[in-house]
Design an enzyme around this catalytic site. Structure first.
Site, mmCIF file in Angstrom:
data_model
loop_
_atom_site.group_PDB
_atom_site.id
_atom_site.type_symbol
_atom_site.label_atom_id
_atom_site.label_comp_id
_atom_site.label_asym_id
_atom_site.label_seq_id
_atom_site.Cartn_x
_atom_site.Cartn_y
_atom_site.Cartn_z
ATOM 1 N N HIS A 257 0.797 -1.321 0.000
ATOM 2 C CA HIS A 257 -0.127 0.139 -0.197
ATOM 3 C C HIS A 257 0.968 1.267 0.005
ATOM 4 C CE1 HIS A 257 -3.165 -2.526 1.978
ATOM 5 N NE2 HIS A 257 -3.144 -2.765 0.889
ATOM 6 N N GLU B 269 1.413 3.974 2.883
ATOM 7 C CA GLU B 269 1.737 3.472 4.075
ATOM 8 C C GLU B 269 3.390 3.731 4.197
ATOM 9 O OE1 GLU B 269 -0.290 -0.093 4.847
ATOM 10 O OE2 GLU B 269 -2.129 0.679 4.401
ATOM 11 N N HIS C 159 3.116 -2.712 7.323
ATOM 12 C CA HIS C 159 1.921 -1.935 6.679
ATOM 13 C C HIS C 159 1.985 -0.704 7.925
ATOM 14 C CE1 HIS C 159 -0.075 -3.961 3.482
ATOM 15 N NE2 HIS C 159 0.542 -5.000 3.953
ATOM 16 N N GLU D 162 1.763 -3.720 11.503
ATOM 17 C CA GLU D 162 1.242 -2.792 11.571
ATOM 18 C C GLU D 162 1.767 -1.678 12.402
ATOM 19 O OE1 GLU D 162 -1.488 -1.974 9.404
ATOM 20 O OE2 GLU D 162 -2.618 -4.110 9.021
#
Length: 571
Positions: A311, A314, A408, A480
């Site tokens: 992504h 990010e 991410h 994350e």
């Protein structure tokens, strides 16, 4: 998909088929879709760590509409003046071709010209790598409503932002409102501040990106799906400055290439690291694969696979990956041990096209690469994910992959945490949680074990972590990294670039703990996981009873900090 040859001794490693950064000469220039206008200037920022923590701001709460917008309902554009407007690919169009420099024609006049030296209108620009401002409307002397460009060839995914302003004034208070954000919830409503970069401060004082903004508000502004707004106020540090705003610390495709060129020029580090092309993106940009090892023959070693930037919005994932590469290629004793024990396969930027054009989430096919691992027919839509999966399959045919971790970013929860895969097997579900628990002990002021999730949801079946787990990688995770910062260890402050880079070191350190030949650490953490889960379920620690009768859903629902609808970079 392009066939990839495999050199001897390095399973799953493709031949260097495409242009690679060399120690000398110009970098391979990014390729852009032909619809994209690109300015000629090179945008590059210095790295800087603020001397003091940057605390979260006090949340200002929702508001119906900023006073600056001039009306109680709409955006106030009918009362304002369009001062920047960038035409984009028509809705419903598809990617066709790309070239270096994007659109072959002359640049359009996107910003309205100044009327004279007394004109205080800001000059906006975003036609550079990772920039994505589409429109700016001046609704007051120092007040602007901004519209972000959706991910190319889609009408969605407005979250990331990065743009430049010039012709600043130091004295007045400016108010900015981004009017078309897609997410109903955001860390901007919990104290997150935007980032500012002043060219003058960088050149004269060595100061880089810093958190700014007063009266920061995140709120619904209309009935459309992408109708959430972010508003903030600030004073610029200088008159006539060139400044940049960003959602999080930018890390562009050219930043990666500059890093790889420095690596190629380093006679020590380049001995441990082979840089190859995994594949080409849809636009023809190289998706790089780094193979890192040293010491004994590679044939006896287990493999660790790491990836980032599926992504593109990010960017914190790139800084964490940068920290890992800095560490594992260093002379530190632990780094030397890691290179002796493992072969590292690292894909630092899976979706370079999305990074180049300033997308938040998608490839140029308008698809989410982190939902493309589960199919064998999307190689042309998300080539980075397709080729990474194929490489892992080849590696698994020869040896064990001890860890897969995909980096991410997260927009709704602070701290750092992981998503793993609990398939319900009594023998594996505790082991799945050991690596994240160890990481939380090594980074107690950043990593939150209670925020970790392990349920395998149907909607996540195509993610990297689930597909690699189903292929046979037992320890398969998404890491994350919050766009905000840490609320742990007495902190309540934004992550700095140094914080993000330190995650890479902690990941390597944890890998050594996890694979320690002495099983004592592993067994202690396994026992601790058992105790934690029993407490969450209301069972007495040490009371006996297995885990086979407990479903993953029951474990998830008992977890504090639950946010099970959010995972794998869909913050």
């Amino acid at each position: 998909p392009l066939p990839l040859a495999q050199p001897r001794g390095c399973p799953g490693e493709p031949r260097g088929l495409f242009a690679l950064p060399s120690a000398r000469g110009p970098l391979p220039a990014p390729r852009w879709p032909i619809e994209c206008e690109v300015i000629k200037e090179t945008i590059e920022h210095i790295e800087w760590v603020p001397p003091e923590p940057e605390p979260f701001c006090q949340p200002a709460g929702p508001e119906q509409s900023p006073a600056a917008l001039g009306t109680e309902q709409g955006t106030g554009e009918e009362q304002g003046t369009v001062v920047y407007h960038l035409s984009t690919a028509p809705r419903g169009s598809r990617f066709t071709r790309a070239r270096v420099g994007g659109s072959p024609g002359p640049l359009s006049l996107a910003a309205a010209p100044l009327e004279g030296p007394q004109d205080t209108t800001l000059l906006f620009e975003s036609r550079f790598e990772s920039g994505n401002l589409q429109k700016a409307v001046k609704v007051g002397p120092y007040e602007y409503v901004l519209t972000l460009r959706p991910d190319l060839y889609t009408a969605k995914h407005t979250q990331w932002f990065y743009f430049r302003v010039q012709n600043t004034r130091r004295a007045p208070v400016y108010r900015f409102t981004i009017a078309n954000l897609a997410k109903p919830k955001s860390l901007f409503s919990q104290g997150l501040r935007p980032l500012l970069y002043s060219q003058r401060d960088a050149q004269s004082r060595g100061i880089g990106w810093r958190r700014v903004g007063d009266d920061v508000r995140y709120y619904r502004g209309g009935e459309e799906p992408a109708a959430f707004r972010l508003s903030w106020s600030l004073r610029f540090p200088h008159d006539d400055d060139t400044c940049f705003f960003a959602h999080s610390y930018p890390y562009t495709y050219s930043d990666l290439q500059r890093y790889l060129r420095a690596l190629a020029a380093d006679p020590v580090r380049s001995r441990y690291c082979a840089v190859r092309a995994l594949c080409r993106s849809l636009a023809g940009n190289t998706v790089y694969l780094l193979t890192i090892t040293g010491g004994t023959a590679a044939a006896a070693k287990r493999v660790v696979v790491l990836s980032a930037r599926a992504h593109p919005g990010e960017s914190g994932g790139s800084w964490a990956m940068r920290g890992f590469l800095d560490f594992v290629l260093s002379g530190h004793a632990d780094a030397q041990l890691l290179r002796r024990l493992f072969v590292f396969k690292v894909v630092p930027m899976l979706n370079p096209d999305g990074v180049v054009v300033g997308n938040s989430r998608c490839s140029l096919a308008g698809r989410d690469p982190n939902r493309a691992y589960g199919t064998t027919v999307l190689g042309g839509s998300c080539p980075g994910a397709w080729h990474l999966r194929a490489m892992v399959e080849r590696v698994l045919a020869e040896r064990e992959v001890v860890l897969y971790c995909d980096f991410h970013g997260h927009s709704r929860k602070n701290n750092v945490f992981m998503y793993g895969c609990d398939g319900g097997g009594a023998g594996t579900r505790l082991c799945q949680r050991v690596f994240p628990l160890m990481l939380s002990k090594n980074a107690p002021d950043k990593f939150s074990f209670p925020s970790c999730k392990f349920k395998v949801q149907k909607s996540k079946a195509g993610t990297g972590r689930v597909v690699m787990w189903r292929l046979g990688v037992s320890n398969s995770y998404t890491m994350e990294v919050a766009f905000g910062g840490s609320t742990l260890g007495g902190r309540s402050s934004h992550f700095t670039v140094e914080d993000l880079k330190s995650l890479g070191y902690h990941l390597g350190d944890t890998l050594l703990d996890f694979c320690d030949p002495d099983p004592a650490k592993f067994q202690r953490c396994l026992s601790e996981v058992d105790t934690l889960l029993r407490r969450r379920l209301g069972r007495e620690p040490g009371a006996g009873g297995g885990w086979s009768d407990i479903s993953p859903s029951e474990l998830e629902s008992s977890t504090s900090g639950s946010d099970s609808s959010v995972s794998d970079g869909s913050p």
